[in-house]
Design a protein around this motif. Structure first.
Motif, PDB file in Angstrom:
ATOM      1  N   LEU A 176     -43.068 -34.868  26.478  1.00 38.34           N
ATOM      2  CA  LEU A 176     -41.658 -35.083  26.796  1.00 38.34           C
ATOM      3  C   LEU A 176     -41.375 -34.447  28.151  1.00 38.34           C
ATOM      4  O   LEU A 176     -41.643 -33.273  28.367  1.00 38.34           O
ATOM      5  N   ILE A 177     -40.818 -35.219  29.056  1.00 34.43           N
ATOM      6  CA  ILE A 177     -40.539 -34.722  30.401  1.00 34.43           C
ATOM      7  C   ILE A 177     -39.113 -35.082  30.784  1.00 34.43           C
ATOM      8  O   ILE A 177     -38.670 -36.218  30.584  1.00 34.43           O
ATOM      9  N   ALA A 178     -38.386 -34.104  31.344  1.00 40.05           N
ATOM     10  CA  ALA A 178     -37.022 -34.325  31.810  1.00 40.05           C
ATOM     11  C   ALA A 178     -36.888 -33.779  33.223  1.00 40.05           C
ATOM     12  O   ALA A 178     -37.450 -32.733  33.549  1.00 40.05           O
ATOM     13  N   TYR A 179     -36.161 -34.480  34.053  1.00 37.20           N
ATOM     14  CA  TYR A 179     -35.925 -34.024  35.421  1.00 37.20           C
ATOM     15  C   TYR A 179     -34.624 -34.640  35.929  1.00 37.20           C
ATOM     16  O   TYR A 179     -34.167 -35.672  35.448  1.00 37.20           O
ATOM     17  N   GLU A 180     -34.035 -34.016  36.909  1.00 36.92           N
ATOM     18  CA  GLU A 180     -32.761 -34.475  37.447  1.00 36.92           C
ATOM     19  C   GLU A 180     -33.001 -35.381  38.638  1.00 36.92           C
ATOM     20  O   GLU A 180     -33.938 -35.182  39.406  1.00 36.92           O
ATOM     21  N   GLY A 181     -32.133 -36.419  38.790  1.00 40.86           N
ATOM     22  CA  GLY A 181     -32.272 -37.343  39.896  1.00 40.86           C
ATOM     23  C   GLY A 181     -31.069 -38.246  40.049  1.00 40.86           C
ATOM     24  O   GLY A 181     -30.006 -37.993  39.464  1.00 40.86           O
ATOM     25  N   LYS A 182     -31.256 -39.307  40.852  1.00 42.71           N
ATOM     26  CA  LYS A 182     -30.196 -40.265  41.117  1.00 42.71           C
ATOM     27  C   LYS A 182     -30.552 -41.622  40.510  1.00 42.71           C
ATOM     28  O   LYS A 182     -31.688 -42.092  40.657  1.00 42.71           O
ATOM     29  N   LEU A 183     -29.588 -42.225  39.855  1.00 46.36           N
ATOM     30  CA  LEU A 183     -29.789 -43.539  39.232  1.00 46.36           C
ATOM     31  C   LEU A 183     -28.921 -44.569  39.941  1.00 46.36           C
ATOM     32  O   LEU A 183     -27.720 -44.347  40.152  1.00 46.36           O
ATOM     33  N   GLN A 184     -29.561 -45.671  40.344  1.00 46.09           N
ATOM     34  CA  GLN A 184     -28.823 -46.779  40.932  1.00 46.09           C
ATOM     35  C   GLN A 184     -28.502 -47.780  39.823  1.00 46.09           C
ATOM     36  O   GLN A 184     -29.406 -48.374  39.249  1.00 46.09           O
ATOM     37  N   PHE A 185     -27.204 -47.940  39.540  1.00 43.43           N
ATOM     38  CA  PHE A 185     -26.805 -48.861  38.459  1.00 43.43           C
ATOM     39  C   PHE A 185     -25.543 -49.595  38.873  1.00 43.43           C
ATOM     40  O   PHE A 185     -24.509 -48.977  39.168  1.00 43.43           O
ATOM     41  N   GLU A 186     -25.675 -50.920  38.930  1.00 42.92           N
ATOM     42  CA  GLU A 186     -24.562 -51.800  39.286  1.00 42.92           C
ATOM     43  C   GLU A 186     -23.920 -51.374  40.598  1.00 42.92           C
ATOM     44  O   GLU A 186     -22.696 -51.258  40.739  1.00 42.92           O
ATOM     45  N   LYS A 235     -30.369 -34.199  22.932  1.00 38.09           N
ATOM     46  CA  LYS A 235     -31.284 -33.287  22.251  1.00 38.09           C
ATOM     47  C   LYS A 235     -32.701 -33.428  22.797  1.00 38.09           C
ATOM     48  O   LYS A 235     -33.424 -32.426  22.965  1.00 38.09           O
ATOM     49  N   ALA A 236     -33.104 -34.657  23.082  1.00 32.64           N
ATOM     50  CA  ALA A 236     -34.455 -34.897  23.608  1.00 32.64           C
ATOM     51  C   ALA A 236     -34.627 -34.234  24.981  1.00 32.64           C
ATOM     52  O   ALA A 236     -35.675 -33.648  25.273  1.00 32.64           O
ATOM     53  N   ILE A 237     -33.589 -34.320  25.813  1.00 36.23           N
ATOM     54  CA  ILE A 237     -33.657 -33.691  27.137  1.00 36.23           C
ATOM     55  C   ILE A 237     -33.783 -32.175  26.993  1.00 36.23           C
ATOM     56  O   ILE A 237     -34.576 -31.538  27.690  1.00 36.23           O
ATOM     57  N   ARG A 238     -33.044 -31.594  26.077  1.00 36.18           N
ATOM     58  CA  ARG A 238     -33.122 -30.144  25.867  1.00 36.18           C
ATOM     59  C   ARG A 238     -34.484 -29.741  25.287  1.00 36.18           C
ATOM     60  O   ARG A 238     -35.017 -28.679  25.637  1.00 36.18           O
ATOM     61  N   MET A 239     -35.023 -30.578  24.433  1.00 34.77           N
ATOM     62  CA  MET A 239     -36.352 -30.292  23.893  1.00 34.77           C
ATOM     63  C   MET A 239     -37.403 -30.322  25.019  1.00 34.77           C
ATOM     64  O   MET A 239     -38.303 -29.478  25.060  1.00 34.77           O
ATOM     65  N   ALA A 240     -37.288 -31.298  25.935  1.00 34.93           N
ATOM     66  CA  ALA A 240     -38.234 -31.406  27.042  1.00 34.93           C
ATOM     67  C   ALA A 240     -38.156 -30.179  27.939  1.00 34.93           C
ATOM     68  O   ALA A 240     -39.172 -29.750  28.496  1.00 34.93           O
ATOM     69  N   LYS A 242     -37.422 -27.266  26.854  1.00 33.29           N
ATOM     70  CA  LYS A 242     -37.652 -26.117  25.964  1.00 33.29           C
ATOM     71  C   LYS A 242     -36.387 -25.268  25.766  1.00 33.29           C
ATOM     72  O   LYS A 242     -36.441 -24.051  25.643  1.00 33.29           O
ATOM     73  N   GLN A 243     -35.252 -25.971  25.759  1.00 32.55           N
ATOM     74  CA  GLN A 243     -33.983 -25.290  25.514  1.00 32.55           C
ATOM     75  C   GLN A 243     -33.593 -25.324  24.043  1.00 32.55           C
ATOM     76  O   GLN A 243     -32.622 -24.685  23.643  1.00 32.55           O
ATOM     77  N   THR A 244     -34.345 -26.065  23.258  1.00 32.81           N
ATOM     78  CA  THR A 244     -34.127 -26.124  21.820  1.00 32.81           C
ATOM     79  C   THR A 244     -35.466 -26.393  21.137  1.00 32.81           C
ATOM     80  O   THR A 244     -36.409 -26.861  21.777  1.00 32.81           O
ATOM     81  N   ALA A 245     -35.522 -26.084  19.848  1.00 27.80           N
ATOM     82  CA  ALA A 245     -36.783 -26.248  19.112  1.00 27.80           C
ATOM     83  C   ALA A 245     -37.114 -27.724  18.920  1.00 27.80           C
ATOM     84  O   ALA A 245     -36.207 -28.563  18.794  1.00 27.80           O
ATOM     85  N   PRO A 246     -38.394 -28.082  18.890  1.00 25.50           N
ATOM     86  CA  PRO A 246     -38.784 -29.475  18.645  1.00 25.50           C
ATOM     87  C   PRO A 246     -38.248 -29.966  17.293  1.00 25.50           C
ATOM     88  O   PRO A 246     -38.212 -29.230  16.315  1.00 25.50           O
ATOM     89  N   ASP A 247     -37.839 -31.224  17.247  1.00 28.53           N
ATOM     90  CA  ASP A 247     -37.270 -31.786  16.031  1.00 28.53           C
ATOM     91  C   ASP A 247     -37.425 -33.306  16.084  1.00 28.53           C
ATOM     92  O   ASP A 247     -37.726 -33.878  17.138  1.00 28.53           O
ATOM     93  N   LEU A 248     -37.237 -33.952  14.960  1.00 30.37           N
ATOM     94  CA  LEU A 248     -37.295 -35.407  14.923  1.00 30.37           C
ATOM     95  C   LEU A 248     -36.019 -35.976  15.529  1.00 30.37           C
ATOM     96  O   LEU A 248     -34.917 -35.526  15.245  1.00 30.37           O
ATOM     97  N   ILE A 249     -36.199 -36.985  16.363  1.00 32.16           N
ATOM     98  CA  ILE A 249     -35.052 -37.635  16.991  1.00 32.16           C
ATOM     99  C   ILE A 249     -35.238 -39.142  16.895  1.00 32.16           C
ATOM    100  O   ILE A 249     -36.365 -39.638  16.732  1.00 32.16           O
TER     101      ILE A 249
END
Length: 260
Positions: A176-186, A235-240, A242-249
């Motif tokens: 699981l990987i999370a990172y901040e960036g820019k999204l081009q949408f519409e 929740k998935a972003i926080r898990m990536a 390591k800000q929260t414990a792993p869990d089923l999502i």
């Protein structure tokens, strides 16, 4: 008459005495001559002995010098033989190195085209893959093309950097990987948190947590994410991170296309 005879005897005696005296004088002279000759002989013998002794000493010195030269020659011969063996070994090593260099050159002729193919394949893979850090990955491909044309970069270093790029691509497909960036949408640029589960899914969520998007690989475009998944995405972003414990999502994942 008797007087005449006596005078004759006296004269004869005198003559005999003179004869004896002459003989004694001659004998004395002969003895002196012999003694002088003997002295000369002794002197000559002494000189001869001195010459013999001198010649013997010279011969001994020459013998010692000869032996020293022979010893030095033997030592030099041993040393020269040793040096020759070293030279022969070095020549053998040089010949071996030259064969290796020739082999390297032959290997380069096969490796260099392979590296260009690897770079082309990497670029094509990035283009067809999920747009995870796409700009960064395409910039890495461009750097690889630049070093291939750099004369100060060895072939081994070029190959090492290409293999590192492939390793980096493999890392994108794990975990699981999370990172901040820019999204081009519409037509709008939005600050988001990107999240991807390996290469199975790529999603994004606005920083205010109110909107989400998912990348449709088949369509090659971003689509709005159903609000029902926003909580799970947060929740998935926080898990990536390591800000929260792993869990089923529960998150949407596009099914992989079946090869025909």
């Amino acid at each position: 008459m008797t007087k005449v005879i006596n005078k004759s005897k006296v004269a004869a005696a005198l003559i005999g005495m003179f004869a004896i005296a002459g003989s004694a004088s001659a004998a004395a002279q002969d003895l002196s001559t012999l003694q002088n000759e003997e002295a000369k002989t002794h002197t000559a013998d002494k000189r001869s002995q001195q010459k013999i002794d001198s010649l013997f000493e010279q011969s001994q010195e020459l013998l010692y010098e000869y032996r020293a030269v022979v010893d030095e020659y033997e030592n030099l011969k041993v040393y020269n033989d040793h040096v020759q063996r070293l030279v022969d070994d070095q020549n053998a090593s040089l010949a071996s190195l030259q064969r290796q260099i020739d082999g390297i050159e032959a290997t380069k002729q096969g490796v260099v085209p392979l590296m260009y193919k690897m770079i082309d394949a990497l670029e094509q893979f990035v283009e067809l893959d999920l747009p995870i850090h796409k700009e960064r990955r395409m910039a890495r491909v461009e750097r690889l093309r630049e070093i291939m044309g750099a004369s100060n970069v060895t072939t081994s270093e070029q190959f090492r950097q290409i293999t590192e790029a492939y390793q980096a691509e493999m890392d994108y497909g794990a975990g699981l990987i999370a990172y901040e960036g820019k999204l081009q949408f519409e037509g709008e640029e939005i600050s988001v948190d990107f999240f991807h589960l390996g290469r199975a899914a790529l999603m994004a969520q606005s920083l205010d947590l109110k909107n989400g998007w998912i990348y449709n690989k088949e369509a090659g475009a971003w689509e709005a994410l159903d609000d029902a998944y926003l909580g799970s995405l947060t929740k998935a972003i926080r898990m990536a991170r390591k800000q929260t414990a792993p869990d089923l999502i529960k998150l949407p994942i596009y099914a992989a296309e079946r090869a025909e």
